[in-house]
Design a protein around this motif. Structure first.
Motif, PDB file in Angstrom:
ATOM      1  N   SER A   1     -15.446 -17.132   0.798  1.00  0.00           N
ATOM      2  CA  SER A   1     -14.019 -17.399   0.915  1.00  0.00           C
ATOM      3  C   SER A   1     -13.413 -16.516   1.997  1.00  0.00           C
ATOM      4  CB  SER A   1     -13.298 -17.175  -0.419  1.00  0.00           C
ATOM      5  OG  SER A   1     -13.364 -15.812  -0.795  1.00  0.00           O
ATOM      6  N   ARG A   2     -12.340 -17.023   2.565  1.00  0.00           N
ATOM      7  CA  ARG A   2     -11.615 -16.289   3.606  1.00  0.00           C
ATOM      8  C   ARG A   2     -10.138 -16.303   3.240  1.00  0.00           C
ATOM      9  NH1 ARG A   2     -13.807 -13.217   7.407  1.00  0.00           N
ATOM     10  NH2 ARG A   2     -13.331 -14.331   9.340  1.00  0.00           N
ATOM     11  N   ARG A   3      -9.472 -15.196   3.504  1.00  0.00           N
ATOM     12  CA  ARG A   3      -8.054 -15.066   3.220  1.00  0.00           C
ATOM     13  C   ARG A   3      -7.297 -15.012   4.540  1.00  0.00           C
ATOM     14  NH1 ARG A   3      -4.144 -16.057  -0.573  1.00  0.00           N
ATOM     15  NH2 ARG A   3      -2.443 -14.541  -0.426  1.00  0.00           N
ATOM     16  N   VAL A   4      -6.263 -15.838   4.659  1.00  0.00           N
ATOM     17  CA  VAL A   4      -5.390 -15.846   5.837  1.00  0.00           C
ATOM     18  C   VAL A   4      -4.059 -15.248   5.420  1.00  0.00           C
ATOM     19  CG1 VAL A   4      -4.363 -17.219   7.677  1.00  0.00           C
ATOM     20  CG2 VAL A   4      -6.552 -17.933   6.659  1.00  0.00           C
TER      21      VAL A   4
ATOM     22  N   LEU B   1       2.481 -22.435  12.240  1.00  0.00           N
ATOM     23  CA  LEU B   1       1.764 -22.211  13.491  1.00  0.00           C
ATOM     24  C   LEU B   1       0.256 -22.276  13.263  1.00  0.00           C
ATOM     25  CD1 LEU B   1       3.813 -19.351  15.213  1.00  0.00           C
ATOM     26  CD2 LEU B   1       3.513 -21.687  16.044  1.00  0.00           C
ATOM     27  N   PHE B   2      -0.196 -21.730  12.148  1.00  0.00           N
ATOM     28  CA  PHE B   2      -1.625 -21.721  11.866  1.00  0.00           C
ATOM     29  C   PHE B   2      -2.126 -23.102  11.470  1.00  0.00           C
ATOM     30  CE2 PHE B   2      -5.191 -21.231   8.904  1.00  0.00           C
ATOM     31  CZ  PHE B   2      -6.078 -20.512   9.694  1.00  0.00           C
ATOM     32  N   THR B   3      -1.476 -23.733  10.507  1.00  0.00           N
ATOM     33  CA  THR B   3      -1.997 -24.996   9.981  1.00  0.00           C
ATOM     34  C   THR B   3      -1.918 -26.120  11.017  1.00  0.00           C
ATOM     35  OG1 THR B   3       0.162 -25.486   8.978  1.00  0.00           O
ATOM     36  CG2 THR B   3      -1.498 -24.423   7.586  1.00  0.00           C
ATOM     37  N   ASN B   4      -0.973 -26.054  11.938  1.00  0.00           N
ATOM     38  CA  ASN B   4      -0.856 -27.106  12.947  1.00  0.00           C
ATOM     39  C   ASN B   4      -1.767 -26.883  14.145  1.00  0.00           C
ATOM     40  OD1 ASN B   4       1.449 -29.181  12.326  1.00  0.00           O
ATOM     41  ND2 ASN B   4       2.202 -27.194  11.602  1.00  0.00           N
ATOM     42  N   SER B   5      -2.518 -25.804  14.141  1.00  0.00           N
ATOM     43  CA  SER B   5      -3.497 -25.568  15.208  1.00  0.00           C
ATOM     44  C   SER B   5      -4.807 -25.050  14.621  1.00  0.00           C
ATOM     45  CB  SER B   5      -2.935 -24.565  16.232  1.00  0.00           C
ATOM     46  OG  SER B   5      -2.583 -23.326  15.623  1.00  0.00           O
ATOM     47  N   MET B   6      -5.045 -25.331  13.336  1.00  0.00           N
ATOM     48  CA  MET B   6      -6.119 -24.680  12.581  1.00  0.00           C
ATOM     49  C   MET B   6      -7.515 -25.014  13.093  1.00  0.00           C
ATOM     50  SD  MET B   6      -6.524 -24.362   8.448  1.00  0.00           S
ATOM     51  CE  MET B   6      -6.803 -26.106   8.164  1.00  0.00           C
ATOM     52  N   ASP B   7      -7.704 -26.206  13.642  1.00  0.00           N
ATOM     53  CA  ASP B   7      -9.042 -26.571  14.111  1.00  0.00           C
ATOM     54  C   ASP B   7      -9.553 -25.567  15.146  1.00  0.00           C
ATOM     55  OD1 ASP B   7      -9.066 -28.734  12.456  1.00  0.00           O
ATOM     56  OD2 ASP B   7      -8.703 -30.225  14.021  1.00  0.00           O
ATOM     57  N   ALA B   8      -8.642 -24.973  15.905  1.00  0.00           N
ATOM     58  CA  ALA B   8      -9.037 -24.020  16.947  1.00  0.00           C
ATOM     59  C   ALA B   8      -9.613 -22.744  16.357  1.00  0.00           C
ATOM     60  CB  ALA B   8      -7.837 -23.688  17.833  1.00  0.00           C
ATOM     61  N   TYR B   9      -9.281 -22.449  15.102  1.00  0.00           N
ATOM     62  CA  TYR B   9      -9.709 -21.185  14.497  1.00  0.00           C
ATOM     63  C   TYR B   9     -10.855 -21.370  13.509  1.00  0.00           C
ATOM     64  CZ  TYR B   9      -5.037 -20.781  16.281  1.00  0.00           C
ATOM     65  OH  TYR B   9      -3.938 -20.892  17.078  1.00  0.00           O
ATOM     66  N   GLN B  10     -11.423 -22.595  13.468  1.00  0.00           N
ATOM     67  CA  GLN B  10     -12.524 -22.839  12.539  1.00  0.00           C
ATOM     68  C   GLN B  10     -13.697 -21.885  12.752  1.00  0.00           C
ATOM     69  OE1 GLN B  10     -11.808 -24.997  10.171  1.00  0.00           O
ATOM     70  NE2 GLN B  10     -13.708 -24.523   9.065  1.00  0.00           N
ATOM     71  N   PRO B  11     -14.076 -21.581  14.003  1.00  0.00           N
ATOM     72  CA  PRO B  11     -15.175 -20.612  14.184  1.00  0.00           C
ATOM     73  C   PRO B  11     -14.850 -19.238  13.600  1.00  0.00           C
ATOM     74  CG  PRO B  11     -14.800 -21.841  16.211  1.00  0.00           C
ATOM     75  CD  PRO B  11     -13.662 -22.168  15.297  1.00  0.00           C
TER      76      PRO B  11
END
Length: 257
Positions: free
Chosen positions: A147-150, A183-193
Motif C-alpha cells: 500500500s501507498r499513502r498520498v 491536481l493529483f487525481t486529474n494527472s495521476m497516470d503520470a505518477y504511477q511509476p
C-alpha cells in the motif's frame, strides 16, 4: 549530532552564507541557517545548528538552506533552496526551491522561508510526527498486498474571475474552487511509476491557465523536474473553464502505507 549529510548534486544552491558588496564600499553579510532558524523558532519549531545544517529534533528533519539566485533590482527577487533529510522518510535527501520577492534581500528571503513554512513544512512535519489529521490523504492498496499513502498539502489557488457564490448558498463547498486531491487525481497516470515504487517522494505541482487559453505547468519530484507530470498538469489546466487567468499549486508526499 546528525549524520554527515552533504549537498545533493542536483541541488543548485550555492552557499549557506553570502555577501553583497555595494559600489560605495559597504556590504551586507547573510547567514541563511540563522535566518531560517529564526523563522522556524518564531512559529514554535526550535532547531539546533550543526555547521550549516539545522536539526529539528521533534520531527527528525535535518535542513540545509542555500542561496541559489539574488536579483537586486527595483524589487528584490530571491531564490533559495532547502535540502531536507530524514532518517526514515528521506534518508537520501530531497530539496525544494523558495522563490520570493521583497523590498530588501532580507525581506525577500525571509518571506520565501515563511511561505515554505506555511506550505511544505506543515505537511512534512505532520507526516514525520504522525499527526496528519489536518491534511487530506488517500491510501492505495495494490494486488501484491502493498500500500501507498498520498498526503495532500493545502492547495494554493488564484483565479482572476472567480464564479460568484449564491447569496442563499448553504453549501460550504461552494466557497472552495477545487478539492485538495484534484491536481493529483486529474494527472495521476503520470505518477504511477512513483506509486508502484518503494521509495518516498515529495511532489511539487503548479498548473496555470492564461487569458488566451494557453497553459503552463511545473512538476518536480524530490526537487527535480518531472516531465510526465508537467505534461499531465498542462493537459489538466487546458480543461479549466475560460474565466480568465488562474493557477493552482500544491505540495504532496507519497510514502509507504
Amino acid at each position: 549530532m546528525i549524520p554527515n549529510y552533504t549537498p545533493l548534486d542536483a541541488n543548485p544552491g550555492i552557499s549557506a552564507q553570502f555577501s553583497v558588496n555595494y559600489d560605495d564600499g559597504s556590504a551586507d553579510n547573510w547567514d541563511l541557517p540563522a535566518l531560517l532558524a529564526d523563522v522556524l523558532d518564531a512559529e514554535g519549531y526550535p532547531t539546533t545548528r550543526h555547521g550549516d545544517w539545522l536539526h529539528h529534533a521533534a520531527s527528525g528533519y535535518a535542513l540545509l538552506v542555500q542561496i541559489a539566485a539574488l536579483d537586486l533590482g527595483e524589487r528584490v527577487r530571491s531564490t533559495t533552496t532547502i535540502q531536507i533529510h530524514h532518517p526514515d522518510l528521506f534518508p537520501q535527501g530531497i530539496f525544494e526551491y523558495q522563490h520570493s520577492f521583497g523590498e530588501s534581500a532580507e525581506e525577500a528571503i525571509r518571506y520565501g522561508f515563511e511561505l515554505w513554512l506555511s506550505s511544505d513544512w506543515q505537511l512534512l512535519h505532520a507526516v514525520a510526527t504522525h499527526d496528519d489529521k489536518d491534511h487530506t490523504g488517500m491510501t492505495m492498496t495494490f494486488s501484491d498486498g502493498g500500500s501507498r499513502r498520498v498526503h495532500f498539502g493545502a492547495p494554493q489557488y488564484w483565479q482572476e474571475n472567480p464564479a460568484p457564490v449564491p447569496a442563499d448558498s448553504e453549501d460550504d463547498d461552494a466557497h472552495h474552487p477545487f478539492c485538495p486531491c484534484c491536481l493529483f487525481t486529474n494527472s495521476m497516470d503520470a505518477y504511477q511509476p512513483l506509486l508502484e515504487a518503494q521509495d518516498n517522494y515529495a511532489l511539487r505541482f503548479f498548473a496555470a491557465r492564461n487569458d488566451d487559453g494557453s497553459t503552463d505547468a511545473d512538476c518536480r519530484v524530490n526537487g527535480e523536474d518531472y516531465t510526465p507530470g508537467i505534461d499531465a498538469l498542462r493537459a489538466y489546466a487546458a480543461t479549466w473553464p475560460g474565466t480568465g487567468s488562474e493557477f493552482r499549486k500544491q505540495y504532496v508526499l507519497i510514502t509507504n502505507g
